[in-house]
Structure formats: structure tokens, C-alpha cells
Scaffold this motif. Sequence first.
Motif, PDB file in Angstrom:
ATOM      1  N   SER A 146       0.807  -1.222   0.000  1.00 52.37           N
ATOM      2  CA  SER A 146       0.000   0.000   0.000  1.00 52.37           C
ATOM      3  C   SER A 146       0.839   1.270   0.000  1.00 52.37           C
ATOM      4  N   SER A 147       2.174   1.138   0.132  1.00 52.86           N
ATOM      5  CA  SER A 147       3.018   2.332   0.015  1.00 52.86           C
ATOM      6  C   SER A 147       3.028   2.836  -1.426  1.00 52.86           C
ATOM      7  N   HIS A 148       2.619   1.985  -2.360  1.00 50.45           N
ATOM      8  CA  HIS A 148       2.440   2.414  -3.748  1.00 50.45           C
ATOM      9  C   HIS A 148       1.041   3.037  -3.848  1.00 50.45           C
ATOM     10  N   ALA A 149       0.946   4.250  -3.326  1.00 51.10           N
ATOM     11  CA  ALA A 149      -0.372   4.847  -3.066  1.00 51.10           C
ATOM     12  C   ALA A 149      -1.201   5.032  -4.327  1.00 51.10           C
ATOM     13  N   ARG A 150      -0.601   5.544  -5.384  1.00 51.95           N
ATOM     14  CA  ARG A 150      -1.367   5.774  -6.611  1.00 51.95           C
ATOM     15  C   ARG A 150      -1.953   4.472  -7.143  1.00 51.95           C
ATOM     16  N   ASP A 151      -1.110   3.442  -7.242  1.00 53.17           N
ATOM     17  CA  ASP A 151      -1.567   2.182  -7.801  1.00 53.17           C
ATOM     18  C   ASP A 151      -2.626   1.531  -6.913  1.00 53.17           C
ATOM     19  N   MET A 152      -2.415   1.594  -5.596  1.00 50.58           N
ATOM     20  CA  MET A 152      -3.415   1.024  -4.691  1.00 50.58           C
ATOM     21  C   MET A 152      -4.744   1.755  -4.828  1.00 50.58           C
ATOM     22  N   ALA A 153      -4.695   3.080  -4.929  1.00 53.02           N
ATOM     23  CA  ALA A 153      -5.923   3.857  -5.098  1.00 53.02           C
ATOM     24  C   ALA A 153      -6.639   3.475  -6.388  1.00 53.02           C
ATOM     25  N   LEU A 154      -5.875   3.310  -7.452  1.00 50.08           N
ATOM     26  CA  LEU A 154      -6.461   2.909  -8.727  1.00 50.08           C
ATOM     27  C   LEU A 154      -7.114   1.535  -8.624  1.00 50.08           C
ATOM     28  N   TYR A 155      -6.396   0.583  -8.053  1.00 51.45           N
ATOM     29  CA  TYR A 155      -6.920  -0.778  -7.973  1.00 51.45           C
ATOM     30  C   TYR A 155      -8.156  -0.841  -7.078  1.00 51.45           C
ATOM     31  N   LEU A 156      -8.147  -0.053  -6.004  1.00 53.49           N
ATOM     32  CA  LEU A 156      -9.320  -0.008  -5.133  1.00 53.49           C
ATOM     33  C   LEU A 156     -10.539   0.561  -5.858  1.00 53.49           C
ATOM     34  N   SER A 157     -10.294   1.439  -6.826  1.00 49.44           N
ATOM     35  CA  SER A 157     -11.434   2.001  -7.560  1.00 49.44           C
ATOM     36  C   SER A 157     -12.182   0.910  -8.316  1.00 49.44           C
ATOM     37  N   TRP A 158     -11.456  -0.077  -8.836  1.00 47.50           N
ATOM     38  CA  TRP A 158     -12.131  -1.191  -9.514  1.00 47.50           C
ATOM     39  C   TRP A 158     -12.864  -2.086  -8.508  1.00 47.50           C
ATOM     40  N   LEU A 159     -12.280  -2.250  -7.322  1.00 45.50           N
ATOM     41  CA  LEU A 159     -12.963  -3.038  -6.304  1.00 45.50           C
ATOM     42  C   LEU A 159     -14.257  -2.336  -5.873  1.00 45.50           C
TER      43      LEU A 159
ATOM     44  N   ARG B   9     -11.130   4.825   1.259  1.00 46.72           N
ATOM     45  CA  ARG B   9      -9.713   4.481   1.381  1.00 46.72           C
ATOM     46  C   ARG B   9      -8.935   4.929   0.141  1.00 46.72           C
ATOM     47  N   ALA B  10      -9.525   4.748  -1.031  1.00 48.17           N
ATOM     48  CA  ALA B  10      -8.873   5.174  -2.276  1.00 48.17           C
ATOM     49  C   ALA B  10      -8.673   6.683  -2.300  1.00 48.17           C
ATOM     50  N   LEU B  11      -9.658   7.431  -1.826  1.00 49.85           N
ATOM     51  CA  LEU B  11      -9.526   8.889  -1.772  1.00 49.85           C
ATOM     52  C   LEU B  11      -8.385   9.297  -0.849  1.00 49.85           C
ATOM     53  N   ASP B  12      -8.274   8.633   0.294  1.00 52.53           N
ATOM     54  CA  ASP B  12      -7.189   8.943   1.227  1.00 52.53           C
ATOM     55  C   ASP B  12      -5.828   8.692   0.581  1.00 52.53           C
ATOM     56  N   LEU B  13      -5.700   7.571  -0.108  1.00 54.44           N
ATOM     57  CA  LEU B  13      -4.419   7.216  -0.723  1.00 54.44           C
ATOM     58  C   LEU B  13      -4.051   8.151  -1.869  1.00 54.44           C
ATOM     59  N   SER B  14      -5.047   8.605  -2.617  1.00 51.74           N
ATOM     60  CA  SER B  14      -4.758   9.418  -3.797  1.00 51.74           C
ATOM     61  C   SER B  14      -4.501  10.879  -3.477  1.00 51.74           C
ATOM     62  N   ALA B  15      -4.789  11.297  -2.257  1.00 52.59           N
ATOM     63  CA  ALA B  15      -4.593  12.698  -1.879  1.00 52.59           C
ATOM     64  C   ALA B  15      -3.124  13.078  -1.985  1.00 52.59           C
ATOM     65  N   GLY B  16      -2.832  14.112  -2.738  1.00 53.40           N
ATOM     66  CA  GLY B  16      -1.467  14.600  -2.868  1.00 53.40           C
ATOM     67  C   GLY B  16      -0.620  13.865  -3.873  1.00 53.40           C
ATOM     68  N   VAL B  17      -1.149  12.839  -4.531  1.00 59.54           N
ATOM     69  CA  VAL B  17      -0.389  12.111  -5.548  1.00 59.54           C
ATOM     70  C   VAL B  17      -0.548  12.828  -6.884  1.00 59.54           C
ATOM     71  N   ALA B  18       0.568  13.138  -7.534  1.00 56.46           N
ATOM     72  CA  ALA B  18       0.545  13.908  -8.776  1.00 56.46           C
ATOM     73  C   ALA B  18       0.209  13.020  -9.969  1.00 56.46           C
ATOM     74  N   SER B  19      -1.012  12.503  -9.938  1.00 60.59           N
ATOM     75  CA  SER B  19      -1.513  11.651 -11.019  1.00 60.59           C
ATOM     76  C   SER B  19      -2.979  11.982 -11.233  1.00 60.59           C
ATOM     77  N   VAL B  20      -3.371  12.087 -12.495  1.00 55.54           N
ATOM     78  CA  VAL B  20      -4.779  12.391 -12.786  1.00 55.54           C
ATOM     79  C   VAL B  20      -5.636  11.136 -12.754  1.00 55.54           C
ATOM     80  N   ARG B  21      -5.035   9.972 -12.806  1.00 55.88           N
ATOM     81  CA  ARG B  21      -5.805   8.755 -13.040  1.00 55.88           C
ATOM     82  C   ARG B  21      -6.682   8.311 -11.868  1.00 55.88           C
ATOM     83  N   PRO B  22      -6.208   8.369 -10.596  1.00 55.26           N
ATOM     84  CA  PRO B  22      -7.109   7.918  -9.525  1.00 55.26           C
ATOM     85  C   PRO B  22      -8.413   8.708  -9.467  1.00 55.26           C
ATOM     86  N   ARG B  23      -8.327  10.037  -9.555  1.00 57.55           N
ATOM     87  CA  ARG B  23      -9.548  10.826  -9.466  1.00 57.55           C
ATOM     88  C   ARG B  23     -10.445  10.594 -10.679  1.00 57.55           C
ATOM     89  N   ARG B  24      -9.853  10.408 -11.841  1.00 53.16           N
ATOM     90  CA  ARG B  24     -10.662  10.105 -13.026  1.00 53.16           C
ATOM     91  C   ARG B  24     -11.378   8.772 -12.863  1.00 53.16           C
TER      92      ARG B  24
END
Length: 435
Positions: free
Chosen positions: A361-374, A393-408
Motif C-alpha cells: 500500500s506504500s504504492h499509493a497511486r496504484d493502490m488507489a487505482l486498484y481499489l477504484s475497480w474493487l 480508502r482510495a480517496l485517502d491514498l490518492s490525496a497529494g499524488v501527482a496523477s490524474v488517473r485515480p480521481r478520473r
Amino acid sequence: MKYEPPTALPLDLLTVEEMLRALAEHDFGKVFELARSRAGISYSRIATECDIKPERVGTLARGRGKITSFVKIVQIVDALRIPGHMVGLAPRPWEPTGSPAHMSSDEIGSTSVRRRTVLQAATSTGLAAALPALHRPPTPKRVNATYVNQLRARTARLRRLDDILGGGDTYRVYLSEYQATRADLRNASFTAGTRPLLLSVVAEQAQQAGWAAFDAGRAAEASNLYQESMAAALEAGDSNLLGNSYSFLAYQAADRNQAVEIATRSCATITPDTPAGVRALLHERKAWACAAAGQPAQTERALELARSALEEQPDGEQQPDWAAWVDQTELDIMSGRCWTELRRPLRAVPVLTAALSRFDSSHARDMALYLSWLADAYLRAGEVEEAAAVTGRALDLSAGVASVRPRRRLAPVLKQLDQHRDVSAVRDVLEKAAA
């Protein structure tokens, strides 16, 4: 007296906040507009020095169109005498060798001076943009295999940044590295058999920069980089990187049927000598393209091929670093994503839940993305509270990550959750998203 081209930008203009922002974003239309309005440089002179048609310069300055060719970007930077670090490039050949961008960490000296130099770079272009110039090994008079291996190992180390940072943070680093290696390819001489090896590194670095561009929401730049990677891999005769170029293009293709065609082409590059990790990567990317296109049978077949590749991997087989992240956990996550996309939540939820329990889960962006599918799968199964908990949980992980994909990815999930606003758990997560 040192020659300066007639379009060289005044140094004071290079400190203007509006110019710094335009350079960091590669918004050369704004650069041209500021050059004319504040420095009195005509569009015709800019056009002459930058080898652009005058009407094109005017069109860009009016905010219509973009320059996405990296060859053209370098040409403009050199014509206007813009220091490389301001646009995410390695130091330009004409820059003074005593400038901070040219200095090694030892040459910079004391801790206080080193910190100040890095912070100055961070202020104008982002902290990461300073890293390649500080640590990249010097190019030898003749590029040899030892130097190429150093660059390949460095590329692998820089790839680790993607584990914890989003593309908005890493794009300049990867782009700078790619441009510097391309400059070696263009300007250096080579020992026998070395040029194809360096071409493979160029192809790998272009993919790395393209991935960061995609993650940062720069689709056009990503596509251009993947195309340049493909050309370099073809010239190098590297079928593994060629296949990966196709798979990246398929991954971001908007037309789902076209994505399947491109992914099929990527798998066609597989030979008996293709490492297991590469085979698994190409097959799982095809599985995703087939799932997005609504093709369940083809999806399952591609997943089976990916799984077989991992299971049949010979002991001690060397995998390229860019494919080493593909393992059973990643393949299970991709399987769950595919079944979610195919509206099969009863298949998706168990495999995603089990795989994500093993994921770092330290890979926050990827975990947030994968949780979105769950979360999506839970919604399709009618489990609203579970979907809300996972989304939170996905929102918490994606906060502050410089990636557009989790929020999309989370946006349509939140839209579906909004239909269940009467559930307290849902209201809580919607308020978190709004905040």
C-alpha cells in the motif's frame, strides 16, 4: 564577444513567474507571446531562428495548437537560449560549464550551497528536474558498452520513483533523461556494436517518459513518446521493447476496437526467446483491451496465456527491469479489473480482495487505482456500504499524488454512490470527496 542569437530571451524575462510557468508546461505559444510583448522580439525573428513558419508562431501565441515534437522543443530552447533545466532538459551545450545545472554534487560544495541550488531549481521547475543534471554520468568520447550499462542501470533506479510518485512529479525527470540519451545518440561516436544497445536504452526511456506523461494527463506527449520508442526499438532490433511500445499505445487508445488490434500486434512480437515476464505483460495488457471492448472469451484466453507465462518461467531466467513488476499479484489484480469491466462482480470481488491484501500500500497511486475497480465491483454487486468504504480508502491514498488517473477512475464511482446518498456511509465519503 560571445555570439548570442537575435532571439535570445533577456535574463530578466526568464525570472518572470508567467514565463516560468509557460516554460515548465512547455507552453511555447505563451513563451512567444511574452517574447514579443515584453522583449520586443517579432514573430518573424522567432520563426527564423526556431525554423517555424511565421503564421504558425502567431497561431501558437494566440493559444491555438501545441508543440509536442521533442526535436522541435530542443530547437526552440536553443534558439531562445533557454537553460535546459527550465524545461526539464539536460544542460544545453551552449550553457556555461560553471552554471549550477552543470555542477556535480561534489563541485557544488557545502551543504548550504547545495541545498540552495536545489531549492532554486525546485522553485522554477520542480525538485525532480534538478536530479538528472546532478547525477548523470558524463558521456565518454566514444560511447561503449560500459557507459550504456550505466545508463540502463540508472534508468532502472529512476523507475523506482514511479512506485511512490505520480507522473506530475516524475515526467520532467524521465523526459530529461530521454532527451540526454537521445543527444548522445545524435552526437557521440560509438565502439563496435554499441549504437544498437544505446538505441534500446532510448526506447526504454521513451516508454518511461511516456508512461509518466500519460499518468500526468498529457496524452498527446505520451503518444508521441511511445511512437518514438517504437522507432528506436525497431532500429535496435529489440522485439521486447517493440512489443511493449505497442502495448502502451493500446493501453491509452480511446477506440476500444483499435486498442484490441494494437494489443494483438504487441503479442505478435513474442518469440520463443521472449522472457516470461515480458510475455505475461503483453498478454495481460491484451486482456485489458479485450475486456474494455466487451470480449469475455478473448479476455479469458489472454489472461490464461499471461498466467502460463509466469508459471512456466525457467529458473534463473533474466527479466528486463521494465517488466520485473509483473508477478502473480499484479496478474490477479488485472484479472479482477477485467472482470469488473466485463460486469462480472462475483468473479471480480474475490480475486481483487485477495490480491490487494498482498499489495504494497506504500504504492499509493496504484493502490488507489486498484481499489477504484474493487469499489466499482462492489457497486455492481449491490454492496453499497462496502463500495463506500473502499472508495474512502482510495480517496485517502490518492490525496497529494501527482496523477490524474485515480480521481478520473473514482469520478464515475462517486457519481454512482451519489444515488445512495441516504446511506450514512455514502454521505461521509461524498463529503470527503467534496473536501
